[in-house]
Design a protein around this motif. Structure first.
Motif, mmCIF file in Angstrom:
data_model
loop_
_atom_site.group_PDB
_atom_site.id
_atom_site.type_symbol
_atom_site.label_atom_id
_atom_site.label_comp_id
_atom_site.label_asym_id
_atom_site.label_seq_id
_atom_site.Cartn_x
_atom_site.Cartn_y
_atom_site.Cartn_z
ATOM 1 N N GLU A 17 40.549 50.104 -6.987
ATOM 2 C CA GLU A 17 40.127 49.367 -5.788
ATOM 3 C C GLU A 17 39.461 50.319 -4.802
ATOM 4 O OE1 GLU A 17 43.193 47.158 -3.793
ATOM 5 O OE2 GLU A 17 43.913 46.306 -5.683
ATOM 6 N N CYS A 31 32.817 47.211 4.343
ATOM 7 C CA CYS A 31 33.957 46.730 3.561
ATOM 8 C C CYS A 31 35.218 46.805 4.404
ATOM 9 C CB CYS A 31 34.144 47.595 2.309
ATOM 10 S SG CYS A 31 32.713 47.624 1.245
ATOM 11 N N VAL A 41 43.296 38.742 -1.843
ATOM 12 C CA VAL A 41 41.994 39.276 -1.451
ATOM 13 C C VAL A 41 42.143 40.786 -1.285
ATOM 14 C CG1 VAL A 41 40.191 39.282 0.307
ATOM 15 C CG2 VAL A 41 41.332 37.143 -0.295
ATOM 16 N N ASP A 42 41.407 41.537 -2.094
ATOM 17 C CA ASP A 42 41.486 42.995 -2.037
ATOM 18 C C ASP A 42 40.495 43.592 -1.060
ATOM 19 O OD1 ASP A 42 43.507 43.096 -3.963
ATOM 20 O OD2 ASP A 42 42.044 43.019 -5.580
ATOM 21 N N CYS A 43 39.396 42.892 -0.815
ATOM 22 C CA CYS A 43 38.358 43.446 0.031
ATOM 23 C C CYS A 43 37.507 42.304 0.594
ATOM 24 C CB CYS A 43 37.487 44.391 -0.794
ATOM 25 S SG CYS A 43 36.170 45.191 0.129
ATOM 26 N N ILE A 45 33.737 41.866 2.239
ATOM 27 C CA ILE A 45 32.469 42.582 2.336
ATOM 28 C C ILE A 45 31.549 41.829 3.277
ATOM 29 C CG2 ILE A 45 30.500 43.466 1.028
ATOM 30 C CD1 ILE A 45 32.502 43.027 -1.475
ATOM 31 N N ILE A 53 32.016 38.046 2.335
ATOM 32 C CA ILE A 53 32.382 37.699 0.963
ATOM 33 C C ILE A 53 33.771 38.251 0.694
ATOM 34 C CG2 ILE A 53 31.787 38.010 -1.480
ATOM 35 C CD1 ILE A 53 28.921 38.678 -0.514
ATOM 36 N N GLN A 54 34.647 37.435 0.087
ATOM 37 C CA GLN A 54 35.967 37.903 -0.330
ATOM 38 C C GLN A 54 35.887 38.380 -1.770
ATOM 39 O OE1 GLN A 54 38.775 34.746 0.121
ATOM 40 N NE2 GLN A 54 38.538 34.628 2.325
ATOM 41 N N LYS A 55 36.525 39.512 -2.057
ATOM 42 C CA LYS A 55 36.539 40.051 -3.414
ATOM 43 C C LYS A 55 37.966 40.270 -3.843
ATOM 44 C CE LYS A 55 34.534 41.579 -7.057
ATOM 45 N NZ LYS A 55 35.059 40.713 -8.083
ATOM 46 N N ASP A 56 38.306 39.798 -5.045
ATOM 47 C CA ASP A 56 39.672 39.932 -5.536
ATOM 48 C C ASP A 56 39.877 41.165 -6.390
ATOM 49 O OD1 ASP A 56 38.474 39.298 -7.920
ATOM 50 O OD2 ASP A 56 39.669 37.518 -8.306
ATOM 51 N N GLY A 57 38.867 41.982 -6.562
ATOM 52 C CA GLY A 57 39.023 43.244 -7.270
ATOM 53 C C GLY A 57 38.810 43.180 -8.763
ATOM 54 N N VAL A 59 36.707 43.041 -11.840
ATOM 55 C CA VAL A 59 35.291 43.313 -12.101
ATOM 56 C C VAL A 59 34.933 42.884 -13.501
ATOM 57 C CG1 VAL A 59 33.570 45.118 -12.185
ATOM 58 C CG2 VAL A 59 35.389 45.241 -10.523
#
Length: 59
Positions: A17, A31, A41-43, A45, A53-57, A59
């Motif tokens: 992460e 970020c 939600v990990d990050c 952006i 934008i929400q990112k759950d990590g 990939v």
């Protein structure tokens, strides 16, 4: 013998992460990492156009 496989996998995930967030910061993205991971939600952006934008990590 104590099984530490979860500790190693959890630590690996957290390191990845931070690596990905670091890469995004190097690309000039804003970020934000939440203090608590209670919604998965990990990050968050912020794009150049101001959209978040929400990112759950994953990939």
């Amino acid at each position: 013998m104590i099984d530490n496989s979860f500790r190693h996998s959890a630590g690996f995930g957290k390191r990845m992460e931070y690596k990905i967030v670091g890469d995004m910061l190097m690309e000039g993205l804003d970020c934000y990492m939440p203090l608590v991971d209670d919604h998965g939600v990990d990050c968050v952006i912020k794009r150049g156009d101001g959209v978040f934008i929400q990112k759950d990590g994953k990939v």
